[in-house]
Design an enzyme around this catalytic site. Structure first.
Site, PDB file in Angstrom:
ATOM      1  N   HIS A   1      20.284  21.721 -22.424  1.00 29.53           N
ATOM      2  CA  HIS A   1      18.752  21.490 -22.723  1.00 29.53           C
ATOM      3  C   HIS A   1      17.841  22.440 -21.923  1.00 29.53           C
ATOM      4  CE1 HIS A   1      18.726  20.055 -18.540  1.00 29.53           C
ATOM      5  NE2 HIS A   1      19.993  19.514 -18.511  1.00 29.53           N
TER       6      HIS A   1
ATOM      7  N   ASP B   1      19.583  22.731 -11.904  1.00 29.19           N
ATOM      8  CA  ASP B   1      20.523  21.537 -12.500  1.00 29.19           C
ATOM      9  C   ASP B   1      22.166  21.918 -12.840  1.00 29.19           C
ATOM     10  OD1 ASP B   1      21.295  19.178 -13.901  1.00 29.19           O
ATOM     11  OD2 ASP B   1      20.268  19.668 -15.728  1.00 29.19           O
TER      12      ASP B   1
ATOM     13  N   HIS C   1      25.541   8.577 -15.554  1.00 32.30           N
ATOM     14  CA  HIS C   1      24.311   8.543 -15.121  1.00 32.30           C
ATOM     15  C   HIS C   1      24.483   7.684 -13.809  1.00 32.30           C
ATOM     16  CE1 HIS C   1      21.553   9.327 -18.698  1.00 32.30           C
ATOM     17  NE2 HIS C   1      22.136  10.447 -18.165  1.00 32.30           N
TER      18      HIS C   1
ATOM     19  N   ASP D   1      26.480  16.181  -9.827  1.00 27.15           N
ATOM     20  CA  ASP D   1      25.200  16.595 -10.528  1.00 27.15           C
ATOM     21  C   ASP D   1      24.124  16.551  -9.959  1.00 27.15           C
ATOM     22  OD1 ASP D   1      23.382  17.292 -12.392  1.00 27.15           O
ATOM     23  OD2 ASP D   1      24.360  16.232 -13.983  1.00 27.15           O
TER      24      ASP D   1
ATOM     25  N   ARG E   1      32.726  17.511 -15.249  1.00 26.41           N
ATOM     26  CA  ARG E   1      31.427  18.356 -15.811  1.00 26.41           C
ATOM     27  C   ARG E   1      31.503  19.582 -15.090  1.00 26.41           C
ATOM     28  NH1 ARG E   1      28.213  14.464 -16.426  1.00 26.41           N
ATOM     29  NH2 ARG E   1      26.743  14.486 -14.908  1.00 26.41           N
TER      30      ARG E   1
ATOM     31  N   GLU F   1      28.209  22.646 -14.769  1.00 30.03           N
ATOM     32  CA  GLU F   1      26.787  22.982 -15.370  1.00 30.03           C
ATOM     33  C   GLU F   1      26.238  24.245 -14.505  1.00 30.03           C
ATOM     34  OE1 GLU F   1      24.181  19.747 -14.992  1.00 30.03           O
ATOM     35  OE2 GLU F   1      22.894  20.519 -16.341  1.00 30.03           O
TER      36      GLU F   1
ATOM     37  N   HIS G   1      27.700  13.409 -24.385  1.00 27.65           N
ATOM     38  CA  HIS G   1      26.552  14.286 -24.277  1.00 27.65           C
ATOM     39  C   HIS G   1      26.215  15.343 -24.931  1.00 27.65           C
ATOM     40  CE1 HIS G   1      28.160  16.402 -20.948  1.00 27.65           C
ATOM     41  NE2 HIS G   1      28.494  15.509 -20.391  1.00 27.65           N
TER      42      HIS G   1
ATOM     43  N   TYR H   1      35.485  13.336 -19.880  1.00 28.98           N
ATOM     44  CA  TYR H   1      35.548  12.259 -19.291  1.00 28.98           C
ATOM     45  C   TYR H   1      36.786  11.202 -19.826  1.00 28.98           C
ATOM     46  CZ  TYR H   1      31.090  14.189 -18.496  1.00 28.98           C
ATOM     47  OH  TYR H   1      30.123  15.052 -18.359  1.00 28.98           O
TER      48      TYR H   1
ATOM     49  N   HIS I   1      14.741  18.312 -17.839  1.00 30.80           N
ATOM     50  CA  HIS I   1      14.871  18.188 -19.461  1.00 30.80           C
ATOM     51  C   HIS I   1      13.664  18.700 -19.966  1.00 30.80           C
ATOM     52  CE1 HIS I   1      18.082  14.925 -19.056  1.00 30.80           C
ATOM     53  NE2 HIS I   1      18.581  16.165 -18.684  1.00 30.80           N
TER      54      HIS I   1
ATOM     55  N   GLU J   1      26.461  22.678 -20.173  1.00 34.65           N
ATOM     56  CA  GLU J   1      27.164  21.447 -19.379  1.00 34.65           C
ATOM     57  C   GLU J   1      28.101  20.742 -19.872  1.00 34.65           C
ATOM     58  OE1 GLU J   1      24.417  18.377 -18.376  1.00 34.65           O
ATOM     59  OE2 GLU J   1      22.788  19.434 -18.948  1.00 34.65           O
TER      60      GLU J   1
ATOM     61  N   ASP K   1       0.818  -1.260  -0.003  1.00 35.83           N
ATOM     62  CA  ASP K   1       0.101  -0.057  -0.054  1.00 35.83           C
ATOM     63  C   ASP K   1       0.956   1.353  -0.052  1.00 35.83           C
ATOM     64  OD1 ASP K   1       0.940  -0.479   2.385  1.00 35.83           O
ATOM     65  OD2 ASP K   1      -0.917  -0.039   3.538  1.00 35.83           O
TER      66      ASP K   1
HETATM   67  N1  GLY Z   1      21.001  16.345 -14.296  1.00 39.87           N
HETATM   68  C1  GLY Z   1      20.772  16.045 -15.543  1.00 39.87           C
HETATM   69  C2  GLY Z   1      21.549  16.720 -16.516  1.00 39.87           C
HETATM   70  O1  GLY Z   1      22.352  17.323 -16.247  1.00 39.87           O
HETATM   71  O2  GLY Z   1      20.799  16.636 -17.638  1.00 39.87           O
HETATM   72 MN    MN Z   2      22.545  18.145 -14.431  1.00 36.99          MN
HETATM   73 MN    MN Z   3      21.528  19.502 -17.156  1.00 38.08          MN
END
Ligand code: GLY
Ligand code: MN
Ligand code: MN
Length: 429
Positions: free
Chosen positions: A359, A274, A246, A263, A397, A399, A355, A388, A366, A384, A41
């Protein structure tokens, strides 16, 4: 309420804008998200449907919004349905919105209990020709789990097969992609809370801490400032984990000499920050880490100037790729001659930067909106870049989040430390 809600003038304006986009003699109907089950539940924390929230500000399950701009009776042109509350609900679940509260939050004058919906709907559908319904058409959506909206589409099409059905998603994508000043304020709050978390973590981090302890420091700072927590699952990856795009386990010990890629972003009032920062576990970047760090930061600074009104994201991503490529040659990771001979459809830099650079950001991390339309003032994007290097356990990274402006962009994370010296200084205080 944990967060300061927007004034209902904002929601009145979003509904008015949507109403103008509908065909004559139409109704638009939006449903809340389901309260998602876990096991037995158990349920997850409620997260409102962002489109419904964008048009109403109502952050409660089982809500329905109906917009019917040409309906003869003015009181039925906007109708909001909220779940009926009573003593039993109050005892078990606590306060739920009264009709007057829902009217105040949303600016919708006609508020009914959800139990009255079918009857009201019948009256509206006997009059209109077009029915706009909501579907999740996000470019990355997984629609395996049927939403309340999706079930409603099926039910309605079966019950009223001869109405003409239209898609709300493209209209809401277009509207939501341009942020109003009120929305920028919420995003700024999400970024400011994220900053508080980051500063706390700079103070906390040292060799021997676990990645999840760092996660907990962020959460502590987020929640005590009115956020409901992370806007998305946090990534706290040290050493080799900094190269896992990820990475979500966050269960390893942070060792001296390694980097930690974080991140992490707070949500505030359903809007999301983000952020990514990459810091040295022991408070000092090694010379090699520092040269890669500075390369990524240079790309970020250049990209800030490139993401401007009129630009196509596809072109921008290629241009940023070229900047990363030049940095990788400088770092000795790519050979100029190999780059000259590379297949342009499969550039070599992709080995180290796999990547996208940016975005849209908003109620969704996103965010919705076409990624093929030119960039416009009022949009909000992340920038971002990353490099790597798995063979060196160096994943970096950075961002930040930007509002695109007519004259210049506004960095909503301008106050969050990013220069290597500043980070080292704060970690060694
Ligand atoms: N945290 C997800 C991205 O950077 O797109
Ligand atoms: Mn991010
Ligand atoms: Mn992002």
């Amino acid at each position: 309420m944990r967060y300061q809600p927007l004034n209902n003038t904002f929601y009145k304006s979003t509904r008015a804008k949507l109403a103008k986009m509908l065909r004559p003699n139409s109704v638009a109907i939006l449903n809340a998200n389901d309260l998602m089950p876990t096991n037995a539940d158990g349920t997850m924390k409620f997260r409102q449907n962002n489109d419904l929230f964008y048009l109403s500000g109502i952050d409660q399950e089982e809500t329905i919004l109906l917009i019917c701009p040409d309906f003869p009776s003015e009181t039925m042109r906007e109708v909001l349905f909220v779940r009926e509350t009573n003593e039993q609900v109050v005892v078990w679940e606590g306060h739920k919105l009264h009709q007057s509260e829902a009217a105040e939050l949303s600016g919708v004058k006609t508020v009914r209990w959800t139990s009255e919906f079918d009857q009201v709907l019948q009256g509206i559908l006997s009059h209109v020709d077009h029915v706009y319904l909501n579907t999740n058409e996000h470019r990355g959506a997984s629609n395996e789990v049927e939403s309340r909206d999706a079930r409603f589409v099926k039910k309605l099409k079966e019950a009223y097969p001869l109405h003409r059905y239209e898609r709300l998603a493209p209209l809401l994508g277009e509207l939501r992609s341009i942020k109003a000043p009120d929305e920028i304020d919420q995003l700024q709050k999400a970024c400011d809370i994220t900053e508080k978390g980051f500063r706390r973590v700079l103070d906390f981090t040292k060799p021997g801490v676990k990645e999840y302890e760092i996660e907990a420091e962020y959460l502590h700072e987020f929640v005590r400032h009115g956020s409901r927590g992370f806007g998305y699952e946090p990534i706290v990856g040290s050493g080799a984990n900094s190269c896992v795009l990820h990475y979500l386990e966050n269960d390893q010990v942070c060792h001296s000499g390694d980097l930690i890629l974080m991140d992490v972003g707070a949500e505030y009032g359903n809007y999301n920050a983000d952020m990514t920062r990459t810091v040295p576990v022991n408070g000092r970047y090694t010379p090699r880490q520092r040269e890669v760090y500075d390369a990524v930061l240079r790309v970020m600074r250049a990209a800030e100037k490139m993401l401007r009104p009129g630009v196509l994201l596809q072109d921008y991503h290629k241009e940023v790729g070229a900047l990363v490529e030049a940095e990788l040659i400088g770092l000795g990771l790519l050979d100029k001659r190999d780059v000259r001979k590379q297949d342009p459809a499969n550039p070599l830099y992709r080995k180290y930067f796999m990547h996208g650079t940016s975005h849209p950001l908003g109620l969704d991390v996103h965010d919705v909106g076409s990624i093929y339309a030119p960039v416009k003032a009022g949009m909000v994007f992340t920038i971002e870049p990353g490099i790597y290097i798995r063979e060196e356990s160096i994943g970096i990274r950075l961002e930040n989040n930007y509002v695109i402006g007519e004259k210049s962009n506004k960095d909503l994370m301008a106050e969050i430390p990013i220069e290597a010296e500043e980070i080292e200084g704060l970690m060694n205080q």
